[in-house]
Design a protein around this motif. Structure first.
Motif, mmCIF file in Angstrom:
data_model
loop_
_atom_site.group_PDB
_atom_site.id
_atom_site.type_symbol
_atom_site.label_atom_id
_atom_site.label_comp_id
_atom_site.label_asym_id
_atom_site.label_seq_id
_atom_site.Cartn_x
_atom_site.Cartn_y
_atom_site.Cartn_z
ATOM 1 N N LEU A 81 -8.434 4.818 -14.604
ATOM 2 C CA LEU A 81 -8.193 4.430 -13.095
ATOM 3 C C LEU A 81 -8.907 3.467 -12.607
ATOM 4 O O LEU A 81 -8.241 3.104 -11.541
ATOM 5 C CB LEU A 81 -8.674 6.062 -12.551
ATOM 6 C CG LEU A 81 -8.022 7.305 -12.510
ATOM 7 C CD1 LEU A 81 -8.782 8.326 -11.852
ATOM 8 C CD2 LEU A 81 -6.630 6.973 -11.807
ATOM 9 N N TRP A 85 -6.773 1.249 -10.170
ATOM 10 C CA TRP A 85 -7.050 1.127 -8.691
ATOM 11 C C TRP A 85 -7.214 -0.476 -8.575
ATOM 12 O O TRP A 85 -6.766 -0.912 -7.436
ATOM 13 C CB TRP A 85 -8.332 1.722 -8.331
ATOM 14 C CG TRP A 85 -9.080 1.344 -7.059
ATOM 15 C CD1 TRP A 85 -10.239 0.828 -6.647
ATOM 16 C CD2 TRP A 85 -8.353 1.727 -5.758
ATOM 17 N NE1 TRP A 85 -10.242 0.534 -5.486
ATOM 18 C CE2 TRP A 85 -9.160 1.280 -4.792
ATOM 19 C CE3 TRP A 85 -7.066 2.356 -5.433
ATOM 20 C CZ2 TRP A 85 -8.884 1.325 -3.453
ATOM 21 C CZ3 TRP A 85 -6.829 2.446 -4.107
ATOM 22 C CH2 TRP A 85 -7.801 1.931 -3.019
ATOM 23 N N PHE A 88 -3.873 -1.939 -7.945
ATOM 24 C CA PHE A 88 -3.109 -1.282 -6.900
ATOM 25 C C PHE A 88 -3.535 -2.111 -5.644
ATOM 26 O O PHE A 88 -2.980 -2.547 -4.545
ATOM 27 C CB PHE A 88 -3.483 0.164 -6.836
ATOM 28 C CG PHE A 88 -2.897 0.863 -5.536
ATOM 29 C CD1 PHE A 88 -1.743 1.028 -5.353
ATOM 30 C CD2 PHE A 88 -3.840 1.245 -4.393
ATOM 31 C CE1 PHE A 88 -0.884 1.709 -4.380
ATOM 32 C CE2 PHE A 88 -3.165 1.660 -3.525
ATOM 33 C CZ PHE A 88 -2.012 1.965 -3.336
ATOM 34 N N ARG A 89 -5.079 -2.559 -5.555
ATOM 35 C CA ARG A 89 -5.595 -3.002 -4.492
ATOM 36 C C ARG A 89 -4.855 -4.314 -4.307
ATOM 37 O O ARG A 89 -4.535 -5.046 -3.314
ATOM 38 C CB ARG A 89 -7.012 -3.092 -4.528
ATOM 39 C CG ARG A 89 -7.734 -3.162 -3.109
ATOM 40 C CD ARG A 89 -9.294 -3.000 -3.366
ATOM 41 N NE ARG A 89 -9.690 -3.886 -4.348
ATOM 42 C CZ ARG A 89 -10.759 -3.859 -4.896
ATOM 43 N NH1 ARG A 89 -11.783 -3.175 -4.342
ATOM 44 N NH2 ARG A 89 -11.311 -4.863 -5.661
#
Lengths: 290, 290
Positions: A81, A85, A88-89
């Motif tokens: 994760l 993340w 994704f950011r």
């Protein structure tokens, strides 16, 4: 043992299909029940596809390098994760959102700016339509060269990709108000600005939201593809291309799952806002008459 | 009338864009010339910079005539089989595009026919078809290429599959809409003729869907080209317009990138124009007045 998985999956698939065939034939007056069926049918189909996938991969002993089973992708997704993340950011929050807002905003403003000049409209519209059909992602290497490896170059690609659909749709949307309505505004002695705000923009919303929806997918594609041409060591496109090279296919699928969820959520939010803004439009008001 | 109304505005805008391009080329390429002059210990005036920015080896932004010269050179002055010929690369991309487009069209039409005739398929499949539109499908492209390469399928087919994947969604959506476009009154008429489902399909639904089909085909062919180009990116730059872009960005050959980009644009324009011509021809045969 392994063939057990296969037969189990096929049995589940056939069962789910049978249930779906039955469900779509259920006739009920109950609104809630109707809605539940409406959601349950595609959901069941999706689940049966996943089960079938799992069963085929395990049943035929397909090496996970080629196609990992969904359970393996899920474990990988949960275990990594923080990486996901960060990607994704970098890709979504920095490149996609910034580029999307800038590209759509710019397209909208230019459309308003050329609104008073039919000459510019006649010149720009065919060009805009033409550019919309071009493989615009091709500018990615040029943008990477100009704006560097970091997210700024991805923003530039996204701006270029989203600009033209927005321009074309806004211009045709602003032309959507009928002559009679414009005449009415004229009899009210409404200024150009008042007519724009009170009549023509509201009439243009369906077109503008159409562009916003198209652009929500284009923006994500643009940002990810631009990362294939050079990026810092973070980002969804970077992760996909490097993990493919290292044959970590489960990580790639996890990243694709994140991209899929992000893309669908983005689209969904735009669609929800559209329903709220264009509540008067037949396609929203009519609800589920089809 | 059409000359003044259509061609003239577009031409003006194109000329303005070319002028902006030249100014931008001078502006962006000037720092390099100043640097060179500074290192040689000489000063350089603006009027000396301008002609030099037009003919740099690796400009930040190549001037239009440089791109045109490069396209001319690589199209007509090289043998078609040579790896330096742009025609060779364009043909590789075009073949993948067409194969993918063909498979995608057939698949999309078949799926649409199934969706229209089977309620369970409609309810369970349609939401996923729409949801899949929101997913950045191009992100999967490198993986499909690498995985198919791993099991021994190389060359044309993996790229074509990406084009298929991209092109079949617009066709499904358009065809479902088109096959459902006959109104109830027309379906009732077929019913009173005691037409079988097959007859209703071939004599009413199929002809009625043609305008929708061709609109989707235009979108689909443009997006197949994008798919084929992106599909060439992760293969390690062997051949094709995408590989040309990637190689150009690796070695800083901006002129090469721009010429590949223009070739792709020309290809897209020709393909869309062919579908458009087929569109008008078919509708004319069917007796639709323009």
């Amino acid at each position: 043992m392994t063939s057990g998985f296969l037969y189990g999956a096929i049995a589940f698939w056939l069962l789910a299909w049978a249930i779906n065939e039955w469900l779509v034939r259920v006739k009920t007056k109950d609104r809630v029940l109707q809605r539940i069926i409406r959601i349950a049918v595609p959901l069941l189909f999706g689940i049966s596809i996943l089960v079938l996938w799992e069963g085929i991969v395990r049943g035929f002993n397909i090496p996970s390098v080629l196609l990992p089973p969904p359970s393996m992708i899920w474990t990988r997704l949960i275990n990594s994760l923080p990486t996901l993340w960060a990607d994704f950011r970098q890709t979504f929050l920095k490149s996609v959102i910034t580029g999307y807002v800038m590209g759509c905003g710019l397209g909208f403003l230019v459309a308003i700016a050329i609104d008073r000049s039919p000459f510019l409209q006649k010149g720009l519209l065919p060009l805009g339509n033409f550019v919309s059909a071009l493989p615009v992602v091709g500018v990615a290497p040029i943008m990477v060269m100009w704006f560097g490896f970091d997210w700024q170059s991805k923003v530039a690609v996204v701006v270029i990709m989203t600009f033209f659909p927005m321009l074309v749709n806004t211009v045709s949307g602003l032309a959507a108000a009928s002559q009679m309505e414009k005449d009415l505004m004229h009899t009210y002695a409404a200024s150009w600005f008042q007519t724009l705000i009170k009549l023509r923009l509201p009439a243009a919303w369906p077109f503008i939201f159409n562009a916003l929806k198209i652009n929500s997918t284009l923006a994500l594609i643009g940002a990810i593809v631009a990362e294939f041409f050079g990026t810092p060591i973070v980002g969804m496109g970077f992760r996909i291309s490097t993990e493919v090279g290292r044959m970590n296919v489960d990580m790639v699928w996890a990243e694709i799952a994140v991209a899929a969820v992000a893309g669908s959520a983005f689209y969904g939010i735009v669609a929800l806002v559209e329903r709220a803004v264009t509540f008067w439009h037949p396609s929203v008001r009519g609800g589920q008459t089809s | 009338m059409t000359m003044r109304d259509k061609v003239f505005p577009v031409l003006t805008i194109v000329l303005i864009l070319i002028a902006i391009w030249y100014v931008a080329a001078i502006y962006l390429n000037a720092p390099f010339e100043r640097d060179t002059a500074g290192r040689a210990g000489t000063t350089i005036t603006f009027s000396e910079i301008v002609p030099k920015t037009m003919f740099q080896e690796r400009p930040v932004l190549p001037a239009p005539h440089q791109v045109i010269a490069e396209i001319w050179d690589t199209t007509f002055n090289k043998p078609v089989t040579s790896k330096r010929s742009l025609v060779y690369h364009a043909w590789i991309t075009l073949s993948a595009t067409l194969v993918g487009f063909g498979i995608g069209t057939v698949l999309g039409i078949l799926l649409a026919v199934g969706i229209v005739h089977n309620r369970a398929m409609d309810r369970s499949l349609m939401p996923w078809v729409i949801a899949s539109q929101t997913i950045p499908i191009l992100a999967i492209a490198p993986m499909i290429i690498v995985v198919l390469n791993a099991i021994g399928i190389a060359g044309l087919l993996p790229k074509a599959l990406i084009s298929t994947y991209l092109s079949f969604f617009p066709i499904v959506v358009g065809m479902v809409k088109g096959l459902r476009s006959p109104e109830q009154i027309q379906l009732d008429l077929m019913h009173t003729y005691y037409a079988s489902p097959a007859q209703t399909f071939w004599k009413l639904r199929w002809p009625a869907s043609m305008p929708y089909l061709f609109t989707s085909l235009k979108v689909a062919i443009a997006i197949s080209l994008v798919g084929a180009i992106v599909g060439e990116l992760p293969t390690g730059a062997v051949a094709g317009l995408g590989a040309r872009l990637l190689a150009g960005s690796y070695y800083g050959q901006t002129v090469q990138i721009w010429s590949a980009l223009f070739m792709a644009a020309a290809l897209a324009a020709v393909l869309v124009a062919i579908v458009g011509t087929a569109h008008t021809a078919v509708l004319k045969r069917m007796g639709v007045k323009p």
